[in-house]
Motif scaffolding. Structure first.
Motif, PDB file in Angstrom:
ATOM      1  N   THR A 292       1.725   5.139  -9.180  1.00  0.00           N
ATOM      2  CA  THR A 292       0.726   4.930  -8.237  1.00  0.00           C
ATOM      3  C   THR A 292       0.837   6.348  -7.328  1.00  0.00           C
ATOM      4  O   THR A 292       1.931   7.170  -7.294  1.00  0.00           O
ATOM      5  CB  THR A 292       1.314   3.705  -7.311  1.00  0.00           C
TER       6      THR A 292
ATOM      7  N   GLU B  53      -7.057   7.818  -7.299  1.00  0.00           N
ATOM      8  CA  GLU B  53      -7.560   6.021  -7.926  1.00  0.00           C
ATOM      9  C   GLU B  53      -7.384   6.143  -6.539  1.00  0.00           C
ATOM     10  O   GLU B  53      -6.346   6.136  -5.250  1.00  0.00           O
ATOM     11  CB  GLU B  53      -7.561   5.645  -8.979  1.00  0.00           C
ATOM     12  N   SER B  54      -8.915   5.249  -5.281  1.00  0.00           N
ATOM     13  CA  SER B  54      -8.755   5.270  -4.487  1.00  0.00           C
ATOM     14  C   SER B  54      -7.877   3.620  -3.877  1.00  0.00           C
ATOM     15  O   SER B  54      -7.232   3.730  -3.002  1.00  0.00           O
ATOM     16  CB  SER B  54     -10.599   4.647  -3.803  1.00  0.00           C
ATOM     17  N   CYS B  55      -7.763   2.640  -5.255  1.00  0.00           N
ATOM     18  CA  CYS B  55      -6.466   1.727  -4.409  1.00  0.00           C
ATOM     19  C   CYS B  55      -5.418   2.109  -5.066  1.00  0.00           C
ATOM     20  O   CYS B  55      -4.254   1.306  -4.874  1.00  0.00           O
ATOM     21  CB  CYS B  55      -7.016   0.512  -6.233  1.00  0.00           C
ATOM     22  N   GLY B  56      -4.611   4.049  -4.853  1.00  0.00           N
ATOM     23  CA  GLY B  56      -3.531   3.916  -5.354  1.00  0.00           C
ATOM     24  C   GLY B  56      -2.786   4.360  -6.495  1.00  0.00           C
ATOM     25  O   GLY B  56      -2.038   4.844  -6.658  1.00  0.00           O
ATOM     26  N   HIS B  57      -3.748   3.959  -7.445  1.00  0.00           N
ATOM     27  CA  HIS B  57      -3.337   4.752  -9.282  1.00  0.00           C
ATOM     28  C   HIS B  57      -3.408   6.001  -9.068  1.00  0.00           C
ATOM     29  O   HIS B  57      -4.203   6.556  -8.307  1.00  0.00           O
ATOM     30  CB  HIS B  57      -3.811   4.001  -9.850  1.00  0.00           C
TER      31      HIS B  57
ATOM     32  N   THR C 268      -8.723  10.573   1.349  1.00  0.00           N
ATOM     33  CA  THR C 268      -9.610  10.163   0.793  1.00  0.00           C
ATOM     34  C   THR C 268     -10.243  11.924  -0.686  1.00  0.00           C
ATOM     35  O   THR C 268     -10.725  11.532  -1.316  1.00  0.00           O
ATOM     36  CB  THR C 268     -11.107   9.451   0.897  1.00  0.00           C
TER      37      THR C 268
END
Length: 127
Positions: A65, A38-42, A2
């Motif tokens: 990603t 981004e935390s969602c992998g993008h 993170t």
């Protein structure tokens, strides 16, 4: 990890050849750029040349990603300013120290492999 999440500003971008000689990267000696994880992998990266030199490369960017693999970050590219990279994975060795991030990749320049060193500084912490 993170710790990568956030927005990063490009501090320097240069090449090192197989004789450890340093030279300016394809965007000149004072490029500008933003890298977003981004935390969602993008992820997305945009970089530009800031001088007025008549160079072939004035802008580089891609989005897709990201994922970690040991001490590397893998960028799976969906869209890119270089169409040949779309659908590929670009692997970068990473070093992270607080708000300083270094990514090292490889490129073929005049038939020789160069290490591309990109130094980033966090500008915006995760929301």
């Amino acid at each position: 990890m993170t710790d990568l999440i956030g927005t990063w500003e490009l501090r320097s971008y240069y090449d090192i050849d197989d004789n450890d000689a340093k030279s300016e990267g394809p965007l000149g000696d004072s490029p500008r750029g933003l890298l977003i994880y981004e935390s969602c992998g993008h992820m997305s990266v945009s970089m530009m040349r800031t001088d007025s030199a008549a160079a072939a490369v004035r802008f580089m960017g891609y989005a897709g990603t990201w994922r970690l693999r040991g001490d590397e970050v893998v960028h799976a590219i969906s869209v890119c300013s270089n169409p040949a990279w779309a659908g590929t994975e670009q692997v970068r060795q990473l070093t992270l120290s607080g708000d300083e991030l270094t990514l090292i990749g490889a490129a073929q320049v005049d038939g020789r492999t160069q290490r591309r060193i990109l130094a980033w500084r966090r500008t915006i912490h995760p929301c």
